[in-house]
Scaffold this motif. Sequence first.
Motif, PDB file in Angstrom:
ATOM      1  N   GLY A  81      63.329 -13.033 125.925  1.00 51.57           N
ATOM      2  CA  GLY A  81      62.958 -12.350 124.698  1.00 51.57           C
ATOM      3  C   GLY A  81      63.490 -13.022 123.448  1.00 51.57           C
ATOM      4  O   GLY A  81      63.115 -12.647 122.347  1.00 51.57           O
ATOM      5  N   ARG A  82      64.370 -13.994 123.588  1.00 48.30           N
ATOM      6  CA  ARG A  82      64.889 -14.721 122.424  1.00 48.30           C
ATOM      7  C   ARG A  82      64.591 -16.214 122.527  1.00 48.30           C
ATOM      8  O   ARG A  82      64.037 -16.801 121.618  1.00 48.30           O
ATOM      9  CB  ARG A  82      66.399 -14.494 122.289  1.00 48.30           C
ATOM     10  N   HIS A  83      64.942 -16.826 123.629  1.00 46.52           N
ATOM     11  CA  HIS A  83      64.697 -18.253 123.801  1.00 46.52           C
ATOM     12  C   HIS A  83      63.510 -18.535 124.715  1.00 46.52           C
ATOM     13  O   HIS A  83      63.037 -19.674 124.766  1.00 46.52           O
ATOM     14  CB  HIS A  83      65.942 -18.946 124.347  1.00 46.52           C
ATOM     15  N   PHE A  84      63.055 -17.552 125.449  1.00 51.42           N
ATOM     16  CA  PHE A  84      61.863 -17.719 126.275  1.00 51.42           C
ATOM     17  C   PHE A  84      61.271 -16.363 126.580  1.00 51.42           C
ATOM     18  O   PHE A  84      61.966 -15.341 126.523  1.00 51.42           O
ATOM     19  CB  PHE A  84      62.173 -18.481 127.577  1.00 51.42           C
ATOM     20  N   ARG A  85      59.972 -16.361 126.869  1.00 54.31           N
ATOM     21  CA  ARG A  85      59.273 -15.118 127.220  1.00 54.31           C
ATOM     22  C   ARG A  85      58.395 -15.385 128.432  1.00 54.31           C
ATOM     23  O   ARG A  85      57.669 -16.378 128.480  1.00 54.31           O
ATOM     24  CB  ARG A  85      58.420 -14.634 126.045  1.00 54.31           C
ATOM     25  N   PHE A  86      58.446 -14.480 129.394  1.00 48.40           N
ATOM     26  CA  PHE A  86      57.671 -14.659 130.613  1.00 48.40           C
ATOM     27  C   PHE A  86      56.177 -14.423 130.393  1.00 48.40           C
ATOM     28  O   PHE A  86      55.373 -14.795 131.247  1.00 48.40           O
ATOM     29  CB  PHE A  86      58.191 -13.740 131.715  1.00 48.40           C
ATOM     30  N   ASP A  87      55.809 -13.803 129.265  1.00 49.42           N
ATOM     31  CA  ASP A  87      54.379 -13.644 128.980  1.00 49.42           C
ATOM     32  C   ASP A  87      53.816 -14.858 128.248  1.00 49.42           C
ATOM     33  O   ASP A  87      52.602 -14.970 128.059  1.00 49.42           O
ATOM     34  CB  ASP A  87      54.119 -12.365 128.180  1.00 49.42           C
ATOM     35  N   TRP A  88      54.670 -15.785 127.842  1.00 49.62           N
ATOM     36  CA  TRP A  88      54.223 -16.992 127.155  1.00 49.62           C
ATOM     37  C   TRP A  88      54.391 -18.245 128.015  1.00 49.62           C
ATOM     38  O   TRP A  88      53.768 -19.269 127.742  1.00 49.62           O
ATOM     39  CB  TRP A  88      54.993 -17.178 125.848  1.00 49.62           C
ATOM     40  N   SER A  89      55.247 -18.193 129.011  1.00 45.14           N
ATOM     41  CA  SER A  89      55.511 -19.353 129.861  1.00 45.14           C
ATOM     42  C   SER A  89      55.668 -18.888 131.298  1.00 45.14           C
ATOM     43  O   SER A  89      56.073 -17.754 131.552  1.00 45.14           O
ATOM     44  CB  SER A  89      56.797 -20.073 129.432  1.00 45.14           C
ATOM     45  N   THR A  90      55.372 -19.770 132.253  1.00 51.11           N
ATOM     46  CA  THR A  90      55.597 -19.444 133.654  1.00 51.11           C
ATOM     47  C   THR A  90      57.090 -19.593 133.966  1.00 51.11           C
ATOM     48  O   THR A  90      57.814 -20.316 133.258  1.00 51.11           O
ATOM     49  CB  THR A  90      54.814 -20.383 134.572  1.00 51.11           C
ATOM     50  N   PRO A  91      57.587 -18.940 135.005  1.00 53.96           N
ATOM     51  CA  PRO A  91      58.983 -19.129 135.387  1.00 53.96           C
ATOM     52  C   PRO A  91      59.313 -20.590 135.675  1.00 53.96           C
ATOM     53  O   PRO A  91      60.399 -21.063 135.336  1.00 53.96           O
ATOM     54  CB  PRO A  91      59.130 -18.263 136.647  1.00 53.96           C
ATOM     55  N   GLU A  92      58.374 -21.320 136.277  1.00 58.05           N
ATOM     56  CA  GLU A  92      58.608 -22.738 136.555  1.00 58.05           C
ATOM     57  C   GLU A  92      58.821 -23.517 135.255  1.00 58.05           C
ATOM     58  O   GLU A  92      59.709 -24.370 135.167  1.00 58.05           O
ATOM     59  CB  GLU A  92      57.433 -23.337 137.331  1.00 58.05           C
ATOM     60  N   GLN A  93      57.996 -23.226 134.253  1.00 49.34           N
ATOM     61  CA  GLN A  93      58.135 -23.909 132.963  1.00 49.34           C
ATOM     62  C   GLN A  93      59.465 -23.578 132.303  1.00 49.34           C
ATOM     63  O   GLN A  93      60.129 -24.448 131.730  1.00 49.34           O
ATOM     64  CB  GLN A  93      56.981 -23.534 132.035  1.00 49.34           C
ATOM     65  N   ILE A  94      59.866 -22.331 132.396  1.00 52.85           N
ATOM     66  CA  ILE A  94      61.126 -21.897 131.777  1.00 52.85           C
ATOM     67  C   ILE A  94      62.309 -22.580 132.447  1.00 52.85           C
ATOM     68  O   ILE A  94      63.238 -23.049 131.782  1.00 52.85           O
ATOM     69  CB  ILE A  94      61.242 -20.367 131.842  1.00 52.85           C
TER      70      ILE A  94
END
Length: 270
Positions: free
Chosen positions: A1-14
């Motif tokens: 929610g601050r440095h990454f969002r699971f609705d914008w990136s896949t877990p693999e990408q994160i």
Amino acid sequence: GRHFRFDWSTPEQIGARAVVQSAADIAAMGGALSGLVVSIGCPPETPVDRVLALNEGLVAQTHLLGGRVLGGDLVSSPSVILTVTSLGSLAGLTPVTLAGAQPGDVLAVSGPLGGAAAGLAVLSAIEHGADPALAQRFSGLVERYRLPRPDLTQGPIAAAAGAHAMTDVSDGMVEEIITMAGASALGVDVTSAAVPRPDGLDALAAELGVDPVRWALTGGEDHELLAAFAPGEVPGGWTVIGAVTPGPDRPTVDRNPVTDLHGWQSFSEA
């Protein structure tokens, strides 16, 4: 929610992105990634598949950069947190720090800047009502946000070429020259028109009514390398974008103080 969002990136990408962010600091001192340790914190109700996918992205990206995951920890936490600590090898080279810039050096960057910020702008615009097709039309920029792919082998190459000072562009070009100027107690000036920008960035900026140069100067998370070299020692593929001048500590863009230009501020950004 601050440095990454699971609705914008896949877990693999994160997971992969967390590796790039950390490994870039090794490259910025002239080293190559050897391995890393990682801590994953997550709420107890986090789906197992999500944790496994995060791990898959972490491991795959570490291997791609020539390292190995050496160990880590998995703990319960209120939100998903990834903490990556990278280890690297200088292979006999002297570490390149931020404090070694010299008057008369040229400032160069290893790749285009502003792409991650532009990709984030696309996703934010769609969230606020823009046509979702915008993400397809500017998919290259969105991918630069989701998983930056700087050539981190340029770190050892720059060190071998005699780079006097180096860092990665994680918080934005302006923040990096502020830090380099302060560490070296010198002036660091960037010519804004010389900063390379990725394909599509100017077209997107025109569509969103944004100055593309501002993305290139203040956008973070590209993780390209920024270094000071003696004239004539810049490696092939790097772009000269400025110069180092005698002190005092004075970061400038187009010879103007960077008073109203700033990149990411961890403790003041909403």
